[in-house]
Design an enzyme around this catalytic site. Structure first.
Site, short mmCIF file in Angstrom:
data_model
loop_
_atom_site.label_atom_id
_atom_site.label_comp_id
_atom_site.label_asym_id
_atom_site.label_seq_id
_atom_site.Cartn_x
_atom_site.Cartn_y
_atom_site.Cartn_z
CB VAL A 112 -0.96 0.04 1.23
CG1 VAL A 112 -1.93 -1.13 1.19
CG2 VAL A 112 -0.18 0.03 2.54
CG ASP A 113 1.28 5.77 -1.88
OD1 ASP A 113 2.47 5.88 -1.55
OD2 ASP A 113 0.56 6.73 -2.21
#
Length: 415
Positions: free
Chosen positions: A104-105
Site C-alpha cells: 500500500v502507498d
C-alpha cells in the site's frame, strides 16, 4: 515503466477454456464411435445405437461446465459494483481471491491525501514570510499535494509571492527555480544533501519532526556563482491518517492476507511511525517509482499473488507490476485509475478486504460448480454408455445441472 511492467505480466489461462478445447471434440468423436461400434462390432440395431449416441451427446453437452465460471464472475462483479468497487474483469476478481500479500502507498491510501502545513521553522535567521514566499514561488508550478499545501498555506497567511522562473522538477527530490536572480529549491532531505547545505543540526531537527509522523519540506538557497548556499527553513507537513485505516489493515489480515507492506516516497521515519500506528507489518520509505516496482517483484517471489494499492502517478508502475492493481478512485490520478485493475470509488481501504473475501468466495463457487458439472456428466455418461439412459432424462440432467450451477452462482449477489 507502466508499459514495461504490464508487458511482463503472464496472461491467465482458464481451466474451462483449456478443458473445452479437448473435451468437446473428444466427446463428438466418442459419440460417432458409439454410433458405429454397436451395429458394426456387436451387430446391434442402428436405431438403438444412434439413440445411445444422441443421448451421449446431450449428456456430454458442456453447458453447465462452460457457464459455471462466467455466471459466477458476473454475480461477483455485480455484488462489488453495488458496494462501490469497480473491477475491470473476471480474471481480476479471481486473482484477488488468491492474494497472499498486499503493498500500500501512504499518501492518499493510508492517509487522506490532504496534507496541511503544521509548522514553519525558520533557519539561519530567516522569517516565516521569507520562507513561505520562496517555497510558494516554486511550488505554484506543481500539482503535487505537498506543493498545493504550501501554496495554499502561503495564501491563507497573506504572503505575496511571484512565480519562480526556470522551474525544474527533480524526481525523488523536489523542485527548484530562480527567484530575484538567485537559485532556490524545495525538497526532501536528499535534496539538501545534494545541494551541499545539510548540517548536523538540520538532520537532528528533521529526525525530531519525522518521528512525529510529519513529512518535511526543506526550503533552501542553492550555491551558485558567488552565492553561498544555505537552508532558509523547514516546513513540517502533516496528513491525517484515515479514521478506519487501522481497522482496514486488521480486516485484511482477517481476510487471509499474510503480509501488508507500506511502500512510500516519504521519509523512512515518517513511514515507520504511521505503519506502527495502523498495524502494517513492514514499511519502506524514500522510494522512487522504479524502486517500488522492485519491492513488489520481491514480494511476488515470496508470495506469488500480490496486490498494490495506490492513488498517484508514482504508484502506477508498481500497480502494473503487481498481480492486482487497486486505485483509490476518488483522490486517485487518471494514470493510477487507468492502470489499476480495481477502483475503489469511495476511497475506503476496508473495501479491499471485502473484495478479497468475495474473491475467495467466488473462486470457491467456481470450483464447486466445475466439480458438480463434471461429476454429473461422469455419472450420466456412464449410464448412457451402459444403455440405462433415455433422451428426455439426458435433457433433464443437462438442463438441471445448468440451472443448479446458475442458482449456486447467484448466491454471490447476496454476499
Amino acid at each position: 515503466l507502466v508499459g514495461e511492467a504490464q508487458g511482463q505480466k503472464a496472461p491467465s489461462q482458464r481451466f474451462v477454456d483449456q478443458f473445452a478445447k479437448i473435451y468437446t471434440p473428444t466427446v463428438f468423436v466418442v459419440a460417432i464411435l458409439v454410433l458405429l461400434s454397436g451395429p458394426l462390432l456387436f451387430h446391434g440395431a442402428w436405431f438403438e445405437w444412434t439413440y445411445r449416441a444422441l443421448v451421449l451427446l446431450v449428456i456430454a453437452c458442456p453447458c453447465a461446465l462452460v457457464i459455471s465460471t462466467p455466471v459466477s464472475i458476473v454475480s461477483g462483479l455485480t455484488a462489488m459494483a453495488r458496494r462501490g468497487v469497480l473491477i475491470k474483469g473476471g480474471v481480476f476478481l479471481e486473482e484477488i481471491g488468491k492474494l497472499k500479500a498486499l503493498a500500500v502507498d501512504k499518501t492518499g491510501t493510508i492517509t487522506e491525501g490532504k496534507p496541511r502545513i503544521q509548522q514553519v521553522i525558520p533557519w539561519n535567521g530567516k522569517t516565516e514570510e521569507e520562507i513561505l514566499r520562496v517555497a510558494a514561488a516554486i511550488d505554484t508550478h506543481s500539482e503535487h499535494p505537498l506543493a498545493q499545501a504550501v501554496v495554499g498555506y502561503a495564501r491563507e497567511n497573506g504572503v505575496q509571492f511571484p512565480r519562480g522562473e526556470n522551474y525544474q522538477a527533480r524526481t525523488g527530490l523536489g523542485a527548484e527555480a530562480q527567484l530575484d536572480g538567485h537559485h532556490y529549491f524545495v525538497g526532501n532531505h536528499h535534496f539538501a544533501h545534494k545541494s551541499a547545505v545539510c548540517s548536523v543540526e538540520l538532520e537532528k531537527k528533521l529526525g525530531e519532526l519525522e518521528a512525529q509522523a510529519l513529512s518535511v519540506v526543506i526550503v533552501g538557497h542553492k550555491p551558485h556563482e558567488d552565492c553561498q548556499g544555505e537552508v532558509l527553513g523547514i516546513l513540517a507537513v502533516g496528513d491525517t491518517v484515515r479514521a478506519n485505516a487501522a481497522a482496514a489493515i486488521k480486516s485484511l489480515h482477517n481476510a487471509g492476507i499474510n503480509k501488508v507492506v507500506m511502500l512510500s516516497g516519504d521519509n523512512q521515519r515518517t513511514v515507520d511511525a504511521i505503519s506502527r500506528q495502523v498495524g502494517i507489518d513492514e514499511a519502506s520509505g524514500d522510494l522512487l517509482p522504479d524502486q517500488k516496482i522492485e519491492h513488489v517483484r520481491e514480494l511476488m517471489k515470496h508470495h506469488r499473488h500480490v496486490g498494490m494499492v495506490g492513488d498517484g502517478v508514482n504508484d502506477a508502475p508498481a500497480m502494473a507490476a503487481a498481480s492486482i492493481g487497486i486505485a483509490m478512485g476518488g483522490v486517485g490520478t487518471d494514470t493510477a485509475i487507468e492502470t489499476a485493475d480495481i477502483a475503489l470509488m469511495q476511497d475506503d481501504l476496508s473495501k479491499v478486504a471485502e473484495t478479497v473475501a468475495l474473491g475467495r468466495r467466488t473462486v470457491r463457487v467456481i470450483q464447486a460448480n466445475i466439480a458438480f458439472a463434471l461429476g454429473v456428466k461422469a455419472i450420466f455418461l456412464a449410464l448412457a454408455l451402459a444403455g440405462h439412459m433415455t433422451l428426455w432424462l439426458a435433457i433433464l440432467a443437462d438442463t438441471g445441472a445448468t440451472l443448479v450451477v446458475i442458482a449456486n452462482a447467484l448466491r454471490l449477489l447476496r454476499a
